[in-house]
Motif scaffolding. Structure first.
Motif, short mmCIF file in Angstrom:
data_model
loop_
_atom_site.label_atom_id
_atom_site.label_comp_id
_atom_site.label_asym_id
_atom_site.label_seq_id
_atom_site.Cartn_x
_atom_site.Cartn_y
_atom_site.Cartn_z
N THR A 64 62.05 102.93 -66.87
CA THR A 64 62.42 102.95 -68.28
C THR A 64 63.19 104.22 -68.63
OG1 THR A 64 60.44 101.64 -68.85
CG2 THR A 64 61.53 102.85 -70.64
N TRP A 106 56.96 92.23 -65.53
CA TRP A 106 57.12 93.54 -66.17
C TRP A 106 58.57 93.98 -66.23
CZ3 TRP A 106 54.45 96.91 -69.02
CH2 TRP A 106 53.13 96.55 -69.31
N ARG A 109 59.69 92.36 -69.28
CA ARG A 109 59.06 92.99 -70.44
C ARG A 109 59.76 94.31 -70.78
NH1 ARG A 109 52.56 93.03 -71.04
NH2 ARG A 109 52.39 94.03 -73.08
N VAL A 110 60.07 95.09 -69.75
CA VAL A 110 60.75 96.36 -69.97
C VAL A 110 62.15 96.12 -70.52
CG1 VAL A 110 61.79 98.34 -68.78
CG2 VAL A 110 59.42 97.68 -68.30
N ALA A 113 61.76 95.39 -74.19
CA ALA A 113 61.32 96.55 -74.96
C ALA A 113 62.44 97.57 -75.12
CB ALA A 113 60.12 97.20 -74.26
N THR A 164 55.82 105.53 -72.38
CA THR A 164 55.80 104.13 -71.96
C THR A 164 54.40 103.62 -71.65
OG1 THR A 164 56.15 104.73 -69.63
CG2 THR A 164 58.12 104.34 -70.98
N PRO A 204 57.44 100.79 -75.70
CA PRO A 204 56.86 99.44 -75.76
C PRO A 204 56.58 98.96 -77.18
CG PRO A 204 55.81 100.71 -74.03
CD PRO A 204 56.66 101.67 -74.80
#
Length: 286
Positions: A64, A106, A109-110, A113, A164, A204
């Motif tokens: 991230t 994930w 998801r990242v 976000a 994060t 997030p």
């Protein structure tokens, strides 16, 4: 011929010369506060004891941060959801996850976000610093660290730190953060511009924890860092004399022991309970 006398670290130099500044980083200072034994293993032991493999939440955090760093190098025409998706794909670190399916979930998801977070900022206002190294010197310490982002807010610059993890930071977390305060003092000196605002951006949840320091509160944080560094100078010197047997490096058992990278070398830490799994730091519903 007799051997020359040993020289302690704080005795280097000629008589009458000032004591050298203690060089450190915010993470080193905080490691001492968390646990002197972990500090010793991480910063003093050579060879350093083997650390456990990287956990999944660390992989998520590094990826991230890398995306949010590289985003600002993109041409304006590529600062789009598609551009972010490509950065996530090339920056992804597939380490520590339970299985490929969890890693893929994930990564998606990242991507979402980071895209949502970037929609809420002025993408045309280029930060004055991205992962910028800064340094701060006082009469006793020389602290070096790296700021995730430094924004130009007109009359001042502001320190931005990305978060994060599972916990959503609060304004009080921003207020009490030693690294953020030290970064603010360093940035003000280096950019010759006021820097009193420090922010924790939780990617997030797309929330911002903020605090505006006063000159007095920043000076208190500098004094705190100097006090910790004084303890570290003594501990480092004692380690040079007697090694790991020094009582200064007694463990400080706590809930953090289940997450410690050096837990395998610490019986007291192992006694605190089972070790967390590689993916325990992720927000999961399964």
């Amino acid at each position: 011929m007799s051997s020359p006398p040993s020289v302690r670290p704080e005795q280097t130099g000629f008589a009458g010369m000032p004591t050298p500044l203690y060089g450190s980083s915010p993470s080193r200072l905080l490691a001492w506060l968390d646990c002197p034994r972990r500090y010793r293993m991480q910063y003093l032991d050579r060879p350093r004891p083997a650390a456990r493999p990287q956990r999944a939440h660390t992989s998520v955090g590094i990826a991230t941060h890398n995306v949010l760093r590289d985003f600002w190098d993109l041409p304006a025409s590529q600062r789009t959801p598609q551009g972010v998706a490509e950065l996530v794909r090339t920056s992804w670190i597939d380490v520590g996850f339970r299985d490929p399916e969890q890693s893929a979930a994930w990564r998606s998801r990242v991507r979402q976000a980071v895209t949502d977070y970037l929609r809420g900022i002025d993408r045309e206002n280029q930060p004055v610093g991205i992962e910028r190294s800064v340094s701060l010197k006082t009469d006793t310490i020389a602290v070096t660290g790296r700021i995730d982002r430094l924004d130009d807010r007109g009359d001042e610059v502001a320190v931005v730190d990305y978060k994060t993890g599972r916990a959503v930071p609060t304004d009080d977390d921003a207020r009490t953060s030693l690294p953020l305060a030290l970064y603010a003092v360093a940035a003000a000196r280096m950019w010759r511009k006021p820097c009193t605002t420090v922010e924790l951006h939780h990617v997030p949840s797309n929330t911002v924890a903020r605090h505006r320091h006063t000159p007095e509160s920043l000076q208190r944080k500098v004094a705190e860092a100097e006090s910790i560094a004084t303890d570290l100078r003594r501990a480092d010197a004692e380690y040079a004399d007697v090694g790991a047997d020094s009582p200064r490096f007694a463990p400080r058992p706590s809930a953090l022991c289940s997450w410690c990278d050096f837990r395998a070398h610490c019986p007291e830490g192992q006694a605190q309970g089972p070790e967390k799994s590689d993916w325990a730091g992720l927000v999961t519903t399964d």
